[in-house]
Structures are given as C-alpha cells and as structure tokens.
Enzyme design. Sequence first.
Site, PDB file in Angstrom:
ATOM      1  CB  THR A   1       4.847   0.217   9.637  1.00 34.56           C
ATOM      2  OG1 THR A   1       5.509   0.386   8.378  1.00 34.56           O
ATOM      3  CG2 THR A   1       5.868  -0.111  10.705  1.00 34.56           C
TER       4      THR A   1
ATOM      5  CB  SER B   1       5.492  -4.249  -2.854  1.00 38.03           C
ATOM      6  OG  SER B   1       4.551  -4.320  -1.816  1.00 38.03           O
TER       7      SER B   1
ATOM      8  N   GLY C   1       0.837  -1.202   0.000  1.00 39.76           N
ATOM      9  CA  GLY C   1       0.000   0.000   0.000  1.00 39.76           C
ATOM     10  C   GLY C   1       0.869   1.247   0.000  1.00 39.76           C
TER      11      GLY C   1
ATOM     12  N   GLY D   1      -0.685   2.520   6.492  1.00 37.80           N
ATOM     13  CA  GLY D   1      -0.848   1.797   7.760  1.00 37.80           C
ATOM     14  C   GLY D   1      -0.206   0.418   7.774  1.00 37.80           C
TER      15      GLY D   1
END
Length: 185
Positions: free
Chosen positions: A21, A88, A14, A19
């Site tokens: 982590t 990613s 994302g 959010g």
Amino acid sequence: MTKDQRGVTVWFTGLSGAGKTTIRMAVEQELRAQGYKIEVLDGDIVRENLTKGLGFSKADRDENIRRIGFVSHLLTRNGVIVLVSAISPYRDIRDEVRSRIGDFVEVYVNAPLNICEERDVKGLYKKARAGEIKQFTGIDDPYEAPLTPELECKTDQETLEESTARVISKLKELGYLPANSRVTA
Ligand code: ADP
C-alpha cells in the site's frame, strides 16, 4: 482532453505489512502529478464492496483476485494505469489474471516475515499469533512468491523512495509512460 494512454495493471503482491500500500500510494501520487490517468484497487477496500462476504479459503481468495483482475482488465483495456495492492498469495491465480490482462506488471513487495511482523501495521500478526485470526498469510496460510516478477522491491533493504523510483522506471522501460500520452487538461 485525454490523449492515448497505454493501459497497464501494476500488481503489487506480498505479505501483509510488506509495503504494498505504501509503495502503491507513492507511485500513485507521482503518476497523478505527472498527469496520468490512474485507478486503484486496494485489497482491503475491495473486500468491503466488490468482494464483500468472501473469506480466506483458497477458493475465496481466488475469487477475490479473479474479480479484482476482471475490473483491472476492463480498465486496462481502456487505457488506464491500474494499481492493485493485494496480498494475492497464490501464484496460479496471479498468473491467470496476468494472462487475461496481458499488459501486466507484477511487483513483488518483499520483506521477511519477521520484519512484517515487527512492523505489524494493523496489529493483525499479533492477533494471528494469538489464534484470534485464522488463515493468516505467512502464519497459518501460504504465500507463494512470484518466480519471475517484473520487479522485486526488498523493503527491508531499500527506501520507499528507491522502491517508488524503481517501479516508475520499470514502467518507463516497458513503454507504459510515454511522455506524450499524459492526460492534458
Ligand atoms: P501492505 O500494504 O503490504 O500490507 P503497508 O504498506 O500497509 O503494507 O505497510 C508497510 C509498512 O512498512 C508501513 O508502515 C511503511 O511505512 C513501512 N515501511 C518501511 N520501509 C518501507 C519501504 N522501504 N517501503 C515500503 N514500506 C516501508
């Protein structure tokens, strides 16, 4: 003593600030408390060692993800629950890693760009808008959302607790958290 634990890579993808982590840490804490064997690969940390020196072109981003995927695969096949948090942004490389690992659960951590930008956890959006950082995902670099992730967490609409619980129940539903396969001392 370690009993047989089924390995899996849980891949949080994302935008920066979505959010990943935060949810990953909450899932990690919960699973560790339950005695599961966990390893974490965090995009920011990995870029300081395993993939140090790589930049943000598509080729370098792909190489970054490929290396994270390689390590995740080794761990996964040895029965570890691997939690990866990395932007990613490219679908093809995420799918490549998925097919290599097999036991792969993709969690799309989704918050609209304007919310991520408002949060600006690391002050990077401000810098990107000011042109001080180039190739910033969502600003002047693409993000390709997963088409069929195992789970989507809309972090502007659900609480951290809800997202965390949904990740855990998805892992249970897929058979990765059998009650009798925890690490026992
Ligand atoms: P990322 O790892 O995707 O870059 P971070 O986890 O570092 O994002 O930052 C996300 C920010 O959003 C944190 O400040 C977190 O407290 C906040 N936040 C607000 N609501 C949520 C939610 N429902 N789930 C996760 N994070 C949330």
